[in-house]
Enzyme design. Structure first.
Site, PDB file in Angstrom:
ATOM      1  N   TYR A  83     180.733  95.902 -22.581  1.00  0.00           N
ATOM      2  CA  TYR A  83     180.996  95.235 -21.314  1.00  0.00           C
ATOM      3  C   TYR A  83     180.594  95.475 -20.095  1.00  0.00           C
ATOM      4  O   TYR A  83     179.913  96.524 -19.584  1.00  0.00           O
ATOM      5  CB  TYR A  83     182.615  95.304 -20.908  1.00  0.00           C
ATOM      6  CG  TYR A  83     183.445  96.159 -20.767  1.00  0.00           C
ATOM      7  CD1 TYR A  83     182.960  96.476 -19.737  1.00  0.00           C
ATOM      8  CD2 TYR A  83     183.673  97.067 -21.231  1.00  0.00           C
ATOM      9  CE1 TYR A  83     183.820  97.334 -18.687  1.00  0.00           C
ATOM     10  CE2 TYR A  83     184.250  98.479 -20.427  1.00  0.00           C
ATOM     11  CZ  TYR A  83     184.149  98.134 -19.344  1.00  0.00           C
ATOM     12  OH  TYR A  83     184.569  99.161 -19.010  1.00  0.00           O
ATOM     13  N   ARG A 127     142.359  72.415  -3.626  1.00  0.00           N
ATOM     14  CA  ARG A 127     143.442  72.957  -3.700  1.00  0.00           C
ATOM     15  C   ARG A 127     143.473  73.976  -4.786  1.00  0.00           C
ATOM     16  O   ARG A 127     143.060  74.136  -5.182  1.00  0.00           O
ATOM     17  CB  ARG A 127     144.579  71.817  -4.742  1.00  0.00           C
ATOM     18  CG  ARG A 127     144.505  70.357  -3.703  1.00  0.00           C
ATOM     19  CD  ARG A 127     145.920  69.433  -4.276  1.00  0.00           C
ATOM     20  NE  ARG A 127     146.101  68.320  -3.716  1.00  0.00           N
ATOM     21  CZ  ARG A 127     145.730  66.892  -4.076  1.00  0.00           C
ATOM     22  NH1 ARG A 127     144.366  66.971  -4.098  1.00  0.00           N
ATOM     23  NH2 ARG A 127     145.711  66.333  -2.753  1.00  0.00           N
ATOM     24  N   MET A 179     149.477  77.356  -0.217  1.00  0.00           N
ATOM     25  CA  MET A 179     148.981  78.260   0.484  1.00  0.00           C
ATOM     26  C   MET A 179     147.658  76.841   1.222  1.00  0.00           C
ATOM     27  O   MET A 179     148.684  75.587   0.985  1.00  0.00           O
ATOM     28  CB  MET A 179     147.644  78.015  -0.685  1.00  0.00           C
ATOM     29  CG  MET A 179     148.326  79.618  -1.356  1.00  0.00           C
ATOM     30  SD  MET A 179     147.187  80.184  -2.401  1.00  0.00           S
ATOM     31  CE  MET A 179     148.416  79.628  -3.507  1.00  0.00           C
ATOM     32  N   LYS A 183     149.124  73.377 -11.329  1.00  0.00           N
ATOM     33  CA  LYS A 183     148.612  72.438 -11.751  1.00  0.00           C
ATOM     34  C   LYS A 183     146.897  72.276 -12.710  1.00  0.00           C
ATOM     35  O   LYS A 183     147.441  71.286 -13.022  1.00  0.00           O
ATOM     36  CB  LYS A 183     148.300  72.621 -10.323  1.00  0.00           C
ATOM     37  CG  LYS A 183     147.055  71.579  -9.820  1.00  0.00           C
ATOM     38  CD  LYS A 183     146.895  71.210  -8.457  1.00  0.00           C
ATOM     39  CE  LYS A 183     147.554  70.258  -6.987  1.00  0.00           C
ATOM     40  NZ  LYS A 183     148.184  70.491  -6.246  1.00  0.00           N
ATOM     41  N   CYS A 199     181.064  99.468 -14.081  1.00  0.00           N
ATOM     42  CA  CYS A 199     181.730  98.648 -13.410  1.00  0.00           C
ATOM     43  C   CYS A 199     180.491  98.526 -11.339  1.00  0.00           C
ATOM     44  O   CYS A 199     181.479  98.454 -10.453  1.00  0.00           O
ATOM     45  CB  CYS A 199     183.353  98.832 -12.955  1.00  0.00           C
ATOM     46  SG  CYS A 199     182.986 100.414 -12.418  1.00  0.00           S
ATOM     47  N   ARG A 245     154.404  68.687 -12.989  1.00  0.00           N
ATOM     48  CA  ARG A 245     154.610  70.590 -12.948  1.00  0.00           C
ATOM     49  C   ARG A 245     156.179  70.491 -13.219  1.00  0.00           C
ATOM     50  O   ARG A 245     156.783  69.229 -12.928  1.00  0.00           O
ATOM     51  CB  ARG A 245     154.642  71.412 -11.799  1.00  0.00           C
ATOM     52  CG  ARG A 245     155.076  70.636 -10.518  1.00  0.00           C
ATOM     53  CD  ARG A 245     154.887  71.538  -9.567  1.00  0.00           C
ATOM     54  NE  ARG A 245     155.080  71.137  -7.512  1.00  0.00           N
ATOM     55  CZ  ARG A 245     155.019  70.616  -6.655  1.00  0.00           C
ATOM     56  NH1 ARG A 245     153.859  72.183  -6.687  1.00  0.00           N
ATOM     57  NH2 ARG A 245     155.313  70.677  -5.553  1.00  0.00           N
ATOM     58  N   GLY A 249     153.458  74.555  -0.869  1.00  0.00           N
ATOM     59  CA  GLY A 249     153.226  74.828   0.345  1.00  0.00           C
ATOM     60  C   GLY A 249     152.712  76.566   1.176  1.00  0.00           C
ATOM     61  O   GLY A 249     152.248  76.295   2.383  1.00  0.00           O
ATOM     62  N   HIS A 291     180.839  98.139   2.098  1.00  0.00           N
ATOM     63  CA  HIS A 291     182.404  98.148   2.614  1.00  0.00           C
ATOM     64  C   HIS A 291     182.499  96.760   2.904  1.00  0.00           C
ATOM     65  O   HIS A 291     183.156  95.817   2.038  1.00  0.00           O
ATOM     66  CB  HIS A 291     182.968  98.838   4.106  1.00  0.00           C
ATOM     67  CG  HIS A 291     184.174  98.111   3.743  1.00  0.00           C
ATOM     68  ND1 HIS A 291     184.763  96.988   4.929  1.00  0.00           N
ATOM     69  CD2 HIS A 291     185.630  98.030   3.365  1.00  0.00           C
ATOM     70  CE1 HIS A 291     186.338  97.112   4.755  1.00  0.00           C
ATOM     71  NE2 HIS A 291     187.055  97.687   3.680  1.00  0.00           N
ATOM     72  N   SER A 295     182.967 104.562 -18.066  1.00  0.00           N
ATOM     73  CA  SER A 295     182.010 103.030 -17.072  1.00  0.00           C
ATOM     74  C   SER A 295     181.175 103.714 -15.976  1.00  0.00           C
ATOM     75  O   SER A 295     181.445 104.732 -15.352  1.00  0.00           O
ATOM     76  CB  SER A 295     183.580 102.695 -16.496  1.00  0.00           C
ATOM     77  OG  SER A 295     183.087 101.332 -15.650  1.00  0.00           O
TER      78      SER A 295
HETATM   79  C1  PEP Z   1     179.810 103.088  -8.285  1.00  0.00           C
HETATM   80  O1  PEP Z   1     179.980 103.765  -8.208  1.00  0.00           O
HETATM   81  O2  PEP Z   1     179.315 101.572  -8.833  1.00  0.00           O
HETATM   82  C2  PEP Z   1     181.884 102.146  -8.102  1.00  0.00           C
HETATM   83  C3  PEP Z   1     182.216 101.118  -9.197  1.00  0.00           C
HETATM   84  O3  PEP Z   1     182.468 102.880  -7.049  1.00  0.00           O
HETATM   85  P1  PEP Z   1     182.471 102.229  -6.065  1.00  0.00           P
HETATM   86  O4  PEP Z   1     181.797 101.576  -5.511  1.00  0.00           O
HETATM   87  O5  PEP Z   1     183.996 102.373  -6.153  1.00  0.00           O
HETATM   88  O6  PEP Z   1     182.063 103.784  -5.610  1.00  0.00           O
END
Ligand code: PEP
Ligand code: MG
Length: 898
Positions: free
Chosen positions: A878, A96, A107, A26, A858, A363, A105, A481, A791
């Site tokens: 990747y 302010r 502070m 500000k 992954c 801002r 909002g 899960h 991976s």
């Molecule tokens: C991991 O462990 O990062 C993975 C991709 O395998 P999972 O989540 O299936 O154990």
């Protein structure tokens, strides 16, 4: 001498826009607007260093501050032609907050400072409006008592009996007695009487007199604003937004201007472009004869800024453009000037005092995802910014808003929050609550929208999870899960919601003080992990209709170096991901292919088999399914690489069964239920996440590895024969030693030879491994001797590096975050210092042996922008993430190059 005070006013300023760290957003922008020649009420900014000093030095100010502030007040007085505390011609100021990063909002603010019994007559004389003056005085008393005398002094009132509520109640009672409907009905006599009652109440409740001295008010106010940096709201906000508490806030003391001095006065807020759609239309709201807080408080419906942006609700109320055309014209010039200068959409506050326009703030305006994209692309097309800046302007997470239905912000603000958990699957959802997967499916089939609430989910619940609009679980972390499955589908999901207690028998759930029964409506915001009672309005999603989204994604693809793959287990998910721009599959979890009701029996039969021949026959039952699955997925992906992981089921996910399920299974496989129970108890593991899973399964039961490799390779051979080139990558999970890898690789290579002999079809395939154990990182050079790719399974790598169970972290993570033992959930965003160090080491060791080694990630981190930056910096090829995160990863990968 150090400068603690930066003056601005009369077209000059000590500071500028690039001094946000010192002056706060500000203060820096108020200075800049002076440089741009815009009308800004004069004032000064006390720096963030003073806030740091205040907290480091036992809540004391630096010695020089008083002198510097007094000097600045002198300059304000000169410009305004009024004196602070002067009885004939008093100057009033506002105080302010203003942090480096806007904390809207969070502070405190004190207005009308300088009004006392001594200055009131002078101001009445000057304005010829005693009602206005007493109204300003009662506002000051209410704010000051609340902010300075109560909150800043850490007086902790009981809920709903704070001084502000008490004073408001007195005012409401008076209005009722007089049969007034609005505050504006209060006459100056009413207000005169009320301020005296207020003062008495303050003295009775707080044991202190409301100060009748302007200097005391000023320093009380300044202190209180610094104090509000550590107020509960601000602290919580900082935690959510990851704002360091060391930054501190600046304080802006500025001459008051009044929008409530009559019909030629007004106040308003505006955006230089529409923050909801991104359209380049000046958009805002204003109220005549009002103060800023009236616009925000929503007591009166604000008027539209101009004719162009009127809606059906505002079409009959006058716009500023029509009511004050000259002022509106000035404001539109300022709009253009500000956008050209800042090259971004600005959020401004203005006040019109007796026909004169004053700018109170500018801002960078907050905007939703769709608007952020449109503005960035439009501004690049207009030549205001370049493509690289446009790419930086959109927070990758904001793309989610285009990919999932979201809650309407206004309705969400009004909704009643009943529980909070971990934001596992983004987007909004509204539904009736049910407690079993079967009910979810049943109700869904009869056309109801449902939300499935479970303690935690298992593969058994998959049909209900699929049928539900959203999933809410009491337990579990970001890689549990429920979280993995929901994210894969792009479904709204909140996990680890410790606030909820489910009573499945009574078919009810308590969330804090609220008890909800089956069939009651709730709303979830999976993006931030909040649960509300009742129905909150949803805004639907449709990215393909958003032209600018496609343009921005094209620009991102031109710049990024990282490839983006997806984690997908079915042809449908794969197709979805390709649509979102995926360039391959980085993880196909083959155990997920058995979640289907018809197959889960077969995999249970295999897991529960007591001997090799039983297992062999169960495994062979799975072969045709698997081959069909792999055909589907490889065909969908064509030449794009597809990493298929051999079976890795944490056993408990498949053999935690109810009596009924045991009965069904017994019937299906022709065994005695007691036998099955015995076998389940034999297989029971204390730490299933560290148990007989991953390659350990294939080592104990090689027939599983044989069957899976055969299914993959036969599918690949068939497709090749049909003229479809495919590129399977077979991945061995949870390898900790080189010898484990060799054992499994040998099986795969042997099967490959057999398949080649049988089919006489040649095609390319590779064999690699997941790196998800610290030992695999430490010995990556050995593994890389044979593995063709790595991976990183960062879900397990995080679990095993920290020794935190990924399923149980929900029970203690909130404490860790609250007490800053962890700065963030390491299952959500990569722990660079620890897990990251292992990854860097493994990359170096692996590439040292094989410079061509293909390396990706992954784990869930593959879709997290901060982790993607890490992957880029460490030379990964990747990242792979769930289909709905692919666009986010594409943009984040582009930003990682900027
Ligand atoms: C991991 O462990 O990062 C993975 C991709 O395998 P999972 O989540 O299936 O154990
Ligand atoms: Mg894993």
């Amino acid at each position: 001498m150090k400068n603690y005070v930066y003056f601005f006013g009369g077209g000059k300023a000590d500071g500028s826009a690039d001094m946000k760290n010192l002056l706060g957003g500000k203060g820096a922008n108020l200075a800049e607007m002076n440089h741009l020649g815009m009308p800004v009420p004069p004032g000064f900014t006390i720096t963030t260093e003073v806030c740091q000093h205040y907290y480091n030095c036992n809540q004391n100010f630096p010695d020089e501050l008083g002198t510097q502030a007094n000097k600045a007040i002198g300059k304000i007085e000169e410009i305004m032609g009024a004196g602070f505390g002067n009885t004939d011609n008093p100057l009033l100021v506002s105080i302010r907050s203003g942090a480096r990063q806007s904390m809207p909002g969070m502070m405190e603010t004190v207005l009308n400072v300088g009004l006392t019994t001594h200055t009131i007559p002078g101001l009445i004389h000057k304005t010829n409006n005693d009602r206005f003056v007493y109204d300003a005085y009662r506002r000051l008393i209410m704010m000051y008592a609340d902010v300075v005398m109560e909150k800043a002094s850490r007086k902790e009132p009981e809920e709903d009996s704070g001084i502000r509520q008490r004073l408001e109640k007195i005012m409401e009672e008076h209005k009722t007695e007089k049969q007034y409907t609005t505050d504006t009905d209060l006459t100056s006599d009413d207000l005169k009487m009320l301020v005296n009652v207020f003062k008495k109440e303050i003295s009775d409740v707080l044991g202190e007199e409301f100060p009748d001295n302007p200097t005391e008010q000023l320093w009380g106010g300044i202190k209180a604003v610094f104090q509000s940096w550590n107020g509960t709201r601000a602290v919580n906000y900082r935690r959510i937004e990851n704002i360091p508490s060391e930054w501190g806030t600046a304080v802006n003391v500025q001459s008051m201007v009044f929008g409530n001095m009559g019909e030629d006065s007004a106040t308003g807020v505006a955006f230089t472009r529409n923050p909801a759609t991104g359209e380049s239309k000046f958009f805002g709201e204003w109220l005549s004869n009002a103060q800023g807080e009236d616009v925000v408080a929503g007591i009166r419906t604000p008027n539209p800024l101009n004719e162009d942006t009127k809606t059906k609700d505002t079409k009959n109320i006058i716009s500023l453009e029509m009511a004050m055309p000259n002022i509106y014209k000035k404001l539109t010039d300022i709009r253009i000037n500000l956008e050209n200068h800042y090259t971004d959409m600005q959020d401004i506050e203005f006040t019109i005092q007796k026909g004169r326009l004053w700018m109170l703030q500018t801002r960078a305006g907050k905007r939703n995802g769709a608007a952020a994209i449109k503005m960035a692309v439009d501004m690049a097309s207009e030549g205001l910014i370049n493509k690289r800046t446009a790419l930086k302007r959109v927070n990758p997470e904001q793309l989610d808003e285009l990919l999932h239905p979201m809650l309407d912000l206004k309705s969400e603000k009004r909704a009643t929050l009943i529980a909070k958990g971990l934001p596992a699957g983004p987007g909004g959802a509204v539904g009736k609550i049910v407690f079993t997967a079967d009910d979810a499916e049943l109700w869904h089939n009869r056309g109801e929208k449902v939300i499935l609430i479970r303690e935690e989910t298992s593969p058994e619940d998959i049909h209900g999870m699929h049928a539900a609009e959203a999933i809410l679980t009491a337990k579990g972390g970001m890689t549990s899960h429920a979280a993995l499955v929901a994210r894969g589908w792009g479904k709204c999901c909140i996990v680890g919601c410790g606030d909820i207690h489910i009573n499945t028998k009574k078919r009810e759930v308590s969330m804090g003080k609220t008890i909800l029964k089956e069939g009651d409506w709730i709303t979830m915001n999976g993006t931030i992990g909040k649960v509300y009672t009742g129905k909150v309005e949803l805004i639907p999603s449709d990215p393909d209709t958003h032209v600018e989204y496609r343009t921005l994604m094209k620009w991102a693809d031109e710049i990024r170096q990282l490839k983006i793959r997806t984690n997908a287990d079915t042809p449908k998910d794969a197709a979805q991901a390709i649509n979102f721009g995926a360039e391959g599959i980085g993880l196909c979890r083959t155990e997920h292919m058995f979640f289907d009701e018809s197959r889960i029996m077969a995999i249970r039969k295999m897991i529960l088999a007591e001997n090799k021949s039983e297992r062999q026959s169960a495994v062979m039952e799975l072969l045709p399914f698997q081959k069909e699955d792999f055909r589907g997925i490889l065909k969908e992906m064509g030449e794009k690489p597809v990493t298929i992981r051999l079976l890795d089921p944490p056993l408990h996910e498949f053999i935690t069964l109810t009596e009924d399920q045991i009965g069904d299974l017994a019937e299906h496989i022709g065994q005695n239920p007691s036998n099955i129970k015995k076998r389940i108890s034999n297989l029971h593991e204390l730490n299933p996440m560290l148990g007989h899973r991953g390659c350990r399964l294939g080592i104990a039961y090689p027939e599983i590895t044989q069957m899976q490799s055969r299914a993959i390779l036969e599918a690949a051979a068939e497709l090749t024969k049909e003229g479809i080139s495919v590129s399977p990558e077979i991945m061995i999970p949870l390898v900790g030693t080189f010898t484990e890898f060799l054992d499994q690789e040998a099986i795969i290579r042997k099967v490959a030879k057999e398949v080649l002999k049988e089919t006489k079809v040649e095609f390319n395939y590779t064999v690699g491994t997941m790196i998800e154990l610290p030992r695999a990182c430490l010995t990556a050079d050995e593994i890389a001797e044979s593995a063709e790719f790595f991976s990183f399974g960062t879900n397990d790598l995080t679990q095993t590096t920290y020794g935190f169970s990924r399923d149980d972290i929900g029970s203690f993570l909130p404490d860790y975050l609250d007490r800053k033992i962890l700065s963030h959930d390491p299952f959500q965003s990569l722990d660079v210092a620890g897990v990251g160090k292992l990854i860097s080491m493994a990359v170096k060791l692996g590439r040292g042996v094989n410079p061509e080694l293909k390396i990706g990630i992954c784990g869930e981190h593959g879709g997290d922008p901060a982790s993607i930056q890490f992957c880029k910096d460490n030379g990964l090829d990747y990242v792979s993430c769930s289909p709905f995160r692919v666009p986010i990863a594409r943009l984040a990968a582009a930003q990682a190059e900027l």
